[in-house]
Design a protein around this motif. Sequence first.
Motif, short mmCIF file in Angstrom:
data_model
loop_
_atom_site.label_atom_id
_atom_site.label_comp_id
_atom_site.label_asym_id
_atom_site.label_seq_id
_atom_site.Cartn_x
_atom_site.Cartn_y
_atom_site.Cartn_z
N VAL A 164 0.82 -1.20 0.00
CA VAL A 164 0.00 0.00 0.00
C VAL A 164 0.87 1.26 0.00
CG1 VAL A 164 -1.66 1.32 1.37
CG2 VAL A 164 -1.95 -1.14 1.09
N GLU A 165 1.96 1.25 0.73
CA GLU A 165 2.79 2.44 0.88
C GLU A 165 3.96 2.45 -0.10
OE1 GLU A 165 3.78 2.25 5.01
OE2 GLU A 165 2.02 3.41 5.61
N ASN A 166 3.82 1.73 -1.21
CA ASN A 166 4.84 1.70 -2.25
C ASN A 166 4.29 2.43 -3.47
OD1 ASN A 166 6.79 1.14 -4.18
ND2 ASN A 166 7.02 -1.01 -3.57
N MET A 167 4.93 3.56 -3.84
CA MET A 167 4.43 4.36 -4.96
C MET A 167 4.48 3.61 -6.28
SD MET A 167 3.22 7.33 -4.24
CE MET A 167 3.34 8.11 -5.84
N ALA A 168 5.29 2.56 -6.39
CA ALA A 168 5.33 1.76 -7.60
C ALA A 168 4.08 0.88 -7.74
CB ALA A 168 6.59 0.90 -7.63
N HIS A 169 3.36 0.68 -6.64
CA HIS A 169 2.18 -0.17 -6.66
C HIS A 169 0.88 0.62 -6.69
CE1 HIS A 169 4.56 -3.78 -4.75
NE2 HIS A 169 5.10 -3.32 -5.87
N CYS A 170 0.80 1.71 -5.92
CA CYS A 170 -0.40 2.54 -5.90
C CYS A 170 -0.04 3.92 -5.38
CB CYS A 170 -1.50 1.91 -5.03
SG CYS A 170 -1.17 1.95 -3.27
N GLU A 171 -1.02 4.80 -5.32
CA GLU A 171 -0.80 6.20 -4.93
C GLU A 171 -1.47 6.53 -3.60
OE1 GLU A 171 -0.67 7.72 -9.59
OE2 GLU A 171 -2.45 8.03 -8.35
N PHE A 172 -1.48 5.55 -2.72
CA PHE A 172 -2.08 5.77 -1.40
C PHE A 172 -1.34 6.85 -0.63
CE2 PHE A 172 -1.66 4.80 3.13
CZ PHE A 172 -2.97 4.98 3.54
N LEU A 173 -0.03 6.91 -0.76
CA LEU A 173 0.75 7.92 -0.02
C LEU A 173 0.34 9.34 -0.41
CD1 LEU A 173 4.36 6.39 -0.01
CD2 LEU A 173 2.70 6.47 1.85
N LEU A 174 0.02 9.56 -1.69
CA LEU A 174 -0.40 10.88 -2.12
C LEU A 174 -1.73 11.27 -1.47
CD1 LEU A 174 0.48 10.73 -5.94
CD2 LEU A 174 1.83 11.71 -4.06
N LEU A 175 -2.64 10.31 -1.38
CA LEU A 175 -3.93 10.60 -0.74
C LEU A 175 -3.74 10.89 0.75
CD1 LEU A 175 -7.04 10.66 -0.83
CD2 LEU A 175 -7.00 8.20 -0.36
N ARG A 176 -2.91 10.12 1.42
CA ARG A 176 -2.69 10.34 2.85
C ARG A 176 -2.03 11.68 3.10
NH1 ARG A 176 1.11 6.23 5.95
NH2 ARG A 176 2.67 7.42 4.77
N ASP A 177 -1.05 12.03 2.28
CA ASP A 177 -0.39 13.33 2.44
C ASP A 177 -1.37 14.47 2.23
OD1 ASP A 177 1.93 12.00 2.95
OD2 ASP A 177 2.82 12.32 0.99
N LEU A 178 -2.26 14.33 1.25
CA LEU A 178 -3.22 15.39 0.97
C LEU A 178 -4.20 15.56 2.12
CD1 LEU A 178 -4.56 17.39 -1.07
CD2 LEU A 178 -5.95 15.46 -1.82
N LEU A 179 -4.76 14.46 2.63
CA LEU A 179 -5.81 14.55 3.63
C LEU A 179 -5.29 14.85 5.02
CD1 LEU A 179 -8.16 11.59 2.61
CD2 LEU A 179 -8.36 14.01 2.01
N ILE A 180 -4.07 14.43 5.34
CA ILE A 180 -3.61 14.51 6.72
C ILE A 180 -2.37 15.40 6.86
CG2 ILE A 180 -2.81 13.17 8.70
CD1 ILE A 180 -4.33 10.78 7.58
N ARG A 181 -1.35 15.16 6.08
CA ARG A 181 -0.05 15.77 6.37
C ARG A 181 0.12 17.17 5.82
NH1 ARG A 181 4.30 10.75 5.90
NH2 ARG A 181 3.23 9.38 7.40
N SER A 182 -0.55 17.51 4.72
CA SER A 182 -0.31 18.82 4.10
C SER A 182 -1.54 19.70 4.01
CB SER A 182 0.29 18.64 2.70
OG SER A 182 -0.61 17.94 1.85
N HIS A 183 -2.75 19.12 3.89
CA HIS A 183 -3.93 19.95 3.60
C HIS A 183 -5.07 19.75 4.59
CE1 HIS A 183 -1.83 20.33 -0.23
NE2 HIS A 183 -2.68 21.25 -0.60
N LEU A 184 -4.83 19.14 5.72
CA LEU A 184 -5.93 18.92 6.66
C LEU A 184 -6.50 20.24 7.16
CD1 LEU A 184 -6.15 16.23 9.42
CD2 LEU A 184 -6.67 18.58 10.01
N GLN A 185 -5.64 21.17 7.57
CA GLN A 185 -6.13 22.46 8.06
C GLN A 185 -6.73 23.29 6.93
OE1 GLN A 185 -6.31 23.28 11.31
NE2 GLN A 185 -7.46 25.07 10.62
N ASP A 186 -6.19 23.16 5.73
CA ASP A 186 -6.74 23.89 4.59
C ASP A 186 -8.15 23.38 4.25
OD1 ASP A 186 -6.24 25.87 2.40
OD2 ASP A 186 -6.58 24.10 1.16
N LEU A 187 -8.37 22.09 4.37
CA LEU A 187 -9.71 21.54 4.15
C LEU A 187 -10.70 22.14 5.13
CD1 LEU A 187 -8.75 17.79 3.55
CD2 LEU A 187 -9.97 19.23 1.93
N LYS A 188 -10.28 22.27 6.39
CA LYS A 188 -11.17 22.86 7.40
C LYS A 188 -11.40 24.34 7.13
CE LYS A 188 -10.67 21.60 11.62
NZ LYS A 188 -10.12 21.34 12.96
N ASP A 189 -10.36 25.05 6.71
CA ASP A 189 -10.50 26.49 6.45
C ASP A 189 -11.44 26.75 5.28
OD1 ASP A 189 -8.78 27.01 8.53
OD2 ASP A 189 -7.01 27.26 7.26
#
Length: 357
Positions: A273-298
């Motif tokens: 799941v966490e291998n970019m060669a297999h899928c893009e789950f890391l991009l979704l997690r970074d968007l929702l939690i690590r980089s844009h969580l507060q922006d989503l709320k704003d």
Amino acid sequence: MDGRRPPSPCSSRPSSPRTPPCEMFAPVGIEAVLDQLRIKAMKTGFEFNIMVVGQSGLGKSTMVNTLFKSKVWQSTVPNLDVPMPQTLELHSVTHVIEEKGLKLKLTVTDTPGFGDQINNDKCWDPILSYINQQYEQYLQEELLITRQRHIPDTRVHCCVYFVPPTGHCLRPLDIEFLRRLCRTVNVVPVIARADSLTIEERDAFRSRIQQNLKTHCIDVYPQKCFDEDVNDRLLNSKIREQIPFAVVGADREHIVNGRCVLGRKTKWGIIEVENMAHCEFLLLRDLLIRSHLQDLKDITHNVHYENYRVIRLNESHLLPQGPGWVNLAPASPGQLMAPGPGKVRKQANKESKDDEC
């Protein structure tokens, strides 16, 4: 010897336009504000409300558990004794997740029964009604004369829409749903069960979906009009090129080359799941939690909720005075369509021009 103090070297300088003023090089301590905000945030914690929408069997529950690495949602094993829901139902579960002393109150809303019927006409109405109910509840709390210091936030900050991996294009149901929801809530589409597609099929499917979104004027998150500076524009442009993310969910660990990884076991190997060669789950997690969580709320508070608030307050010309709150007339479903992201800003600019005149 008199008690007079010697003159300050700064005051003895002749004052002239060319003489620089006396400067104090010692820090004032303004940077301590960040520490104060951090301490306060650690005490109060954060709230984040996410909704997952998609047909049954696309791995919504597993994806939520994978995102937060906890048993947020208990997925049920299909059983012949348990009948499928005849109509769309909404179920919400709230958990408090703690990581390194920081608490996150997470509310996940699932929509079992969406798109599973033969006639899916207006199956999005219960979802829109639920989102507007949370806006209405927050608005009623704001209108209280003696309101709470911290208003409980149950508004949906993000809606993750699971697109079936057909490999062709968006279905009419997908288009109708996204057209209505993108004006009310932040929508992030993903390609579910992406391991059923080859890399070439995945890229071609993504291109067709992006073309469908552009053709039907569906503005998913992150929207271009909300990029605040150059850095945001560069980061969000890269994200928009990859949306919808091709994701795979898994909540079981496997040993691969001596290391423990999250993945799905097949007869051909382990899909990590966490291998970019297999899928893009890391991009979704970074968007929702690590980089844009507060922006989503704003954006939820400053744009989507503000649009709803403007519509509701414009509907009520005379607000009846009550002992503890202000009663607004009930809103009809047709009146709650959001006017679009720029309507509130245009109206504010118009009011400011009227004030100047």
